[in-house]
Motif scaffolding. Sequence first.
Motif, PDB file in Angstrom:
ATOM      1  N   ILE A 100       0.858  -1.187   0.000  1.00  0.00           N
ATOM      2  CA  ILE A 100       0.000   0.000   0.000  1.00  0.00           C
ATOM      3  C   ILE A 100       0.892   1.234   0.000  1.00  0.00           C
ATOM      4  O   ILE A 100       1.903   1.268   0.697  1.00  0.00           O
ATOM      5  N   ASN A 101       0.512   2.221  -0.769  1.00  0.00           N
ATOM      6  CA  ASN A 101       1.247   3.482  -0.790  1.00  0.00           C
ATOM      7  C   ASN A 101       0.239   4.627  -0.792  1.00  0.00           C
ATOM      8  O   ASN A 101      -0.873   4.470  -1.282  1.00  0.00           O
ATOM      9  N   LYS A 143       0.404  14.670 -11.062  1.00  0.00           N
ATOM     10  CA  LYS A 143      -0.832  14.455 -10.305  1.00  0.00           C
ATOM     11  C   LYS A 143      -0.465  13.692  -9.042  1.00  0.00           C
ATOM     12  O   LYS A 143       0.570  13.055  -8.970  1.00  0.00           O
ATOM     13  N   ARG A 144      -1.336  13.746  -8.044  1.00  0.00           N
ATOM     14  CA  ARG A 144      -1.114  12.990  -6.807  1.00  0.00           C
ATOM     15  C   ARG A 144      -2.255  12.009  -6.607  1.00  0.00           C
ATOM     16  O   ARG A 144      -3.413  12.389  -6.701  1.00  0.00           O
ATOM     17  N   TYR A 145      -1.901  10.764  -6.340  1.00  0.00           N
ATOM     18  CA  TYR A 145      -2.945   9.809  -5.998  1.00  0.00           C
ATOM     19  C   TYR A 145      -3.082   9.750  -4.488  1.00  0.00           C
ATOM     20  O   TYR A 145      -2.154  10.073  -3.754  1.00  0.00           O
ATOM     21  N   ASP A 146      -4.236   9.336  -4.015  1.00  0.00           N
ATOM     22  CA  ASP A 146      -4.481   9.231  -2.578  1.00  0.00           C
ATOM     23  C   ASP A 146      -3.919   7.933  -2.012  1.00  0.00           C
ATOM     24  O   ASP A 146      -3.131   7.936  -1.083  1.00  0.00           O
ATOM     25  N   VAL A 147      -4.370   6.808  -2.556  1.00  0.00           N
ATOM     26  CA  VAL A 147      -3.924   5.495  -2.083  1.00  0.00           C
ATOM     27  C   VAL A 147      -3.818   4.576  -3.292  1.00  0.00           C
ATOM     28  O   VAL A 147      -4.664   4.625  -4.185  1.00  0.00           O
ATOM     29  N   VAL A 148      -2.781   3.754  -3.311  1.00  0.00           N
ATOM     30  CA  VAL A 148      -2.677   2.702  -4.316  1.00  0.00           C
ATOM     31  C   VAL A 148      -2.319   1.391  -3.635  1.00  0.00           C
ATOM     32  O   VAL A 148      -1.718   1.381  -2.558  1.00  0.00           O
ATOM     33  N   GLY A 149      -2.707   0.317  -4.289  1.00  0.00           N
ATOM     34  CA  GLY A 149      -2.318  -1.022  -3.864  1.00  0.00           C
ATOM     35  C   GLY A 149      -1.555  -1.668  -4.996  1.00  0.00           C
ATOM     36  O   GLY A 149      -1.936  -1.548  -6.169  1.00  0.00           O
ATOM     37  N   ASP A 198       3.318  -4.072 -10.162  1.00  0.00           N
ATOM     38  CA  ASP A 198       2.315  -3.370 -10.970  1.00  0.00           C
ATOM     39  C   ASP A 198       1.185  -2.894 -10.066  1.00  0.00           C
ATOM     40  O   ASP A 198       0.924  -3.475  -9.009  1.00  0.00           O
ATOM     41  N   LEU A 199       0.486  -1.864 -10.506  1.00  0.00           N
ATOM     42  CA  LEU A 199      -0.651  -1.355  -9.737  1.00  0.00           C
ATOM     43  C   LEU A 199      -1.837  -2.295  -9.830  1.00  0.00           C
ATOM     44  O   LEU A 199      -2.199  -2.740 -10.912  1.00  0.00           O
ATOM     45  N   GLN A 200      -2.425  -2.571  -8.696  1.00  0.00           N
ATOM     46  CA  GLN A 200      -3.647  -3.364  -8.660  1.00  0.00           C
ATOM     47  C   GLN A 200      -4.858  -2.475  -8.421  1.00  0.00           C
ATOM     48  O   GLN A 200      -5.925  -2.718  -8.953  1.00  0.00           O
ATOM     49  N   ASP A 255     -14.526  10.256 -13.513  1.00  0.00           N
ATOM     50  CA  ASP A 255     -13.748  10.656 -14.688  1.00  0.00           C
ATOM     51  C   ASP A 255     -12.320  11.001 -14.288  1.00  0.00           C
ATOM     52  O   ASP A 255     -11.368  10.679 -15.011  1.00  0.00           O
ATOM     53  N   GLN A 256     -12.149  11.652 -13.141  1.00  0.00           N
ATOM     54  CA  GLN A 256     -10.819  12.020 -12.652  1.00  0.00           C
ATOM     55  C   GLN A 256      -9.965  10.772 -12.430  1.00  0.00           C
ATOM     56  O   GLN A 256      -8.849  10.682 -12.930  1.00  0.00           O
ATOM     57  N   ILE A 257     -10.492   9.801 -11.708  1.00  0.00           N
ATOM     58  CA  ILE A 257      -9.708   8.602 -11.413  1.00  0.00           C
ATOM     59  C   ILE A 257      -9.488   7.776 -12.686  1.00  0.00           C
ATOM     60  O   ILE A 257      -8.429   7.181 -12.875  1.00  0.00           O
ATOM     61  N   ALA A 258     -10.461   7.761 -13.580  1.00  0.00           N
ATOM     62  CA  ALA A 258     -10.304   7.035 -14.844  1.00  0.00           C
ATOM     63  C   ALA A 258      -9.212   7.674 -15.700  1.00  0.00           C
ATOM     64  O   ALA A 258      -8.426   6.968 -16.340  1.00  0.00           O
ATOM     65  N   ARG A 259      -9.130   9.010 -15.705  1.00  0.00           N
ATOM     66  CA  ARG A 259      -8.055   9.694 -16.436  1.00  0.00           C
ATOM     67  C   ARG A 259      -6.695   9.327 -15.863  1.00  0.00           C
ATOM     68  O   ARG A 259      -5.753   9.051 -16.605  1.00  0.00           O
ATOM     69  N   TYR A 260      -6.577   9.337 -14.535  1.00  0.00           N
ATOM     70  CA  TYR A 260      -5.320   8.929 -13.898  1.00  0.00           C
ATOM     71  C   TYR A 260      -4.958   7.519 -14.346  1.00  0.00           C
ATOM     72  O   TYR A 260      -3.815   7.206 -14.625  1.00  0.00           O
ATOM     73  N   ASN A 261      -5.966   6.676 -14.412  1.00  0.00           N
ATOM     74  CA  ASN A 261      -5.712   5.269 -14.680  1.00  0.00           C
ATOM     75  C   ASN A 261      -5.389   4.975 -16.141  1.00  0.00           C
ATOM     76  O   ASN A 261      -4.892   3.904 -16.444  1.00  0.00           O
ATOM     77  N   LEU A 262      -5.644   5.910 -17.040  1.00  0.00           N
ATOM     78  CA  LEU A 262      -5.293   5.684 -18.447  1.00  0.00           C
ATOM     79  C   LEU A 262      -3.822   5.355 -18.600  1.00  0.00           C
ATOM     80  O   LEU A 262      -3.445   4.491 -19.388  1.00  0.00           O
ATOM     81  N   SER A 263      -2.975   6.024 -17.829  1.00  0.00           N
ATOM     82  CA  SER A 263      -1.549   5.741 -17.924  1.00  0.00           C
ATOM     83  C   SER A 263      -1.064   4.799 -16.833  1.00  0.00           C
ATOM     84  O   SER A 263      -0.057   4.131 -16.984  1.00  0.00           O
ATOM     85  N   LEU A 264      -1.795   4.708 -15.711  1.00  0.00           N
ATOM     86  CA  LEU A 264      -1.338   3.875 -14.593  1.00  0.00           C
ATOM     87  C   LEU A 264      -1.734   2.406 -14.745  1.00  0.00           C
ATOM     88  O   LEU A 264      -1.045   1.528 -14.269  1.00  0.00           O
ATOM     89  N   LYS A 265      -2.875   2.139 -15.370  1.00  0.00           N
ATOM     90  CA  LYS A 265      -3.323   0.781 -15.704  1.00  0.00           C
ATOM     91  C   LYS A 265      -3.564  -0.137 -14.505  1.00  0.00           C
ATOM     92  O   LYS A 265      -3.162  -1.296 -14.500  1.00  0.00           O
TER      93      LYS A 265
END
Length: 147
Positions: free
Chosen positions: A58-59, A71-77, A83-85, A103-113
Amino acid sequence: MTALNFPTYSFRFKNKQNKTAIFDSIRKKFIILTPEEWVRQHVVHYLHYEKNYPWSMINVEKQVLVNQLPKRYDVVGFKTTGDLQLIVECKAPKVKITQETFDQIARYNLSLKADFLMVTNGLSHYFCKMDYNKQQYNFLPELPIYK
């Protein structure tokens, strides 16, 4: 702080610069307690205690580049492969979750996958699984247990 729609967790608090601070188990330090931080700390505990994410996977609050913009993400696993889950977007309890939030989180995820997305204001939680073939996300009733 507002009671949130999470199980009850035990947190450590202290007074820091005449403000309440909460201990962040990921960053290993006390963080000034804001409404969004209150939600973020509940999410971290939820991921660890309810979904079995190891602390090391967790980060929180890191900068990433999305379309060359910081951009800053709040939490990732993370997966064990690194790889990001999961990406989590936390909002303060008074902030309404809208299509714009997704839409905001989906945009972040376009490159983070990441495989999964979670959006929460601590009161309402939304979970999604990404379908990259159809370029969409599908809502889930709950996040799966970490494997």
